[in-house]
Design a protein around this motif. Structure first.
Motif, PDB file in Angstrom:
ATOM      1  N   ARG A   7       0.842  -1.199   0.000  1.00  0.00           N
ATOM      2  CA  ARG A   7       0.000   0.000   0.000  1.00  0.00           C
ATOM      3  C   ARG A   7       0.873   1.244   0.000  1.00  0.00           C
ATOM      4  O   ARG A   7       1.790   1.366   0.810  1.00  0.00           O
ATOM      5  CB  ARG A   7      -0.913  -0.033   1.220  1.00  0.00           C
ATOM      6  CG  ARG A   7      -1.843  -1.243   1.195  1.00  0.00           C
ATOM      7  CD  ARG A   7      -2.609  -1.436   2.497  1.00  0.00           C
ATOM      8  NE  ARG A   7      -3.404  -0.270   2.827  1.00  0.00           N
ATOM      9  CZ  ARG A   7      -3.155   0.539   3.860  1.00  0.00           C
ATOM     10  NH1 ARG A   7      -2.167   0.300   4.678  1.00  0.00           N
ATOM     11  NH2 ARG A   7      -3.926   1.584   4.078  1.00  0.00           N
ATOM     12  N   GLU A  32      -1.229  -0.809  -4.439  1.00  0.00           N
ATOM     13  CA  GLU A  32      -2.499  -0.105  -4.320  1.00  0.00           C
ATOM     14  C   GLU A  32      -2.263   1.210  -3.583  1.00  0.00           C
ATOM     15  O   GLU A  32      -1.336   1.327  -2.782  1.00  0.00           O
ATOM     16  CB  GLU A  32      -3.557  -0.952  -3.628  1.00  0.00           C
ATOM     17  CG  GLU A  32      -3.357  -1.169  -2.160  1.00  0.00           C
ATOM     18  CD  GLU A  32      -4.489  -1.984  -1.542  1.00  0.00           C
ATOM     19  OE1 GLU A  32      -5.085  -1.491  -0.569  1.00  0.00           O
ATOM     20  OE2 GLU A  32      -4.760  -3.087  -2.029  1.00  0.00           O
ATOM     21  N   ALA A  34      -2.929   3.684  -0.835  1.00  0.00           N
ATOM     22  CA  ALA A  34      -3.509   3.711   0.509  1.00  0.00           C
ATOM     23  C   ALA A  34      -4.208   5.043   0.741  1.00  0.00           C
ATOM     24  O   ALA A  34      -5.199   5.119   1.465  1.00  0.00           O
ATOM     25  CB  ALA A  34      -2.424   3.505   1.555  1.00  0.00           C
ATOM     26  N   PRO A  52       0.746   3.043   5.746  1.00  0.00           N
ATOM     27  CA  PRO A  52       1.090   2.503   4.426  1.00  0.00           C
ATOM     28  C   PRO A  52       2.415   1.743   4.460  1.00  0.00           C
ATOM     29  O   PRO A  52       3.248   1.964   5.349  1.00  0.00           O
ATOM     30  CB  PRO A  52       1.216   3.757   3.565  1.00  0.00           C
ATOM     31  CG  PRO A  52       1.678   4.800   4.533  1.00  0.00           C
ATOM     32  CD  PRO A  52       0.938   4.488   5.812  1.00  0.00           C
TER      33      PRO A  52
END
Length: 149
Positions: A7, A32, A34, A52
């Motif tokens: 993240r 991805e 965060a 993260p």
């Protein structure tokens, strides 16, 4: 359902750059987003809230710049950080070197000029830097900080 993807928190004072970086991160399929933050102070708050795995930090931001935020991150909640910088001036190059000294895993030059022409090049470089960050081992640093702090 939680993802096993690392993240990433994106910290940049430019809303356009936050969107562009988020799009690159999401489209990679490997990471991805965060969350995002608009300056160093906001970034530090988001780190506490979102925890993260990786942080991208713009060097030049108002209120608390990337170097100040990086120093705080490495002191209080170390994690891999990738710096983003225009880096085309002598001051930008010096800031990039300082960021590496402070513990940044890597740095990526932001697009300049005709941004649409630079996006692909920057995207590949950013994903490479995030891969390096994802594999960084900060455990020794955390042990030192635990003893000192």
């Amino acid at each position: 359902m939680s993802s096993d993807k690392p993240r990433v928190l994106i910290v940049d004072d430019s809303a356009f750059m936050r969107r562009m970086i988020a799009q690159i991160v999401e489209e990679s399929g490997e990471f991805e987003v965060a969350g995002t933050a608009r300056n160093g102070h906001d970034g530090l708050r988001q780190i506490e809230t979102l925890d993260p795995d990786i942080v991208t930090l713009d060097v030049d931001m108002p209120e608390l710049d990337g170097l100040g935020a990086l120093e705080s991150i490495m002191r209080h909640s170390p994690r891999p950080v990738v710096m983003l910088s225009a880096g085309t001036t002598r001051g930008g190059q010096a800031a990039t070197l300082r960021a590496l000294e402070l513990g940044a895993v890597d740095f990526v030059l932001k697009p300049s000029g005709a941004i649409s022409l630079d996006v692909t090049r920057v995207a590949a470089r950013l994903i490479d830097a995030l891969r390096a960050a994802a594999s960084a081992n900060l455990a020794p640093l955390r042990r030192v900080l635990d003893r000192v702090g």
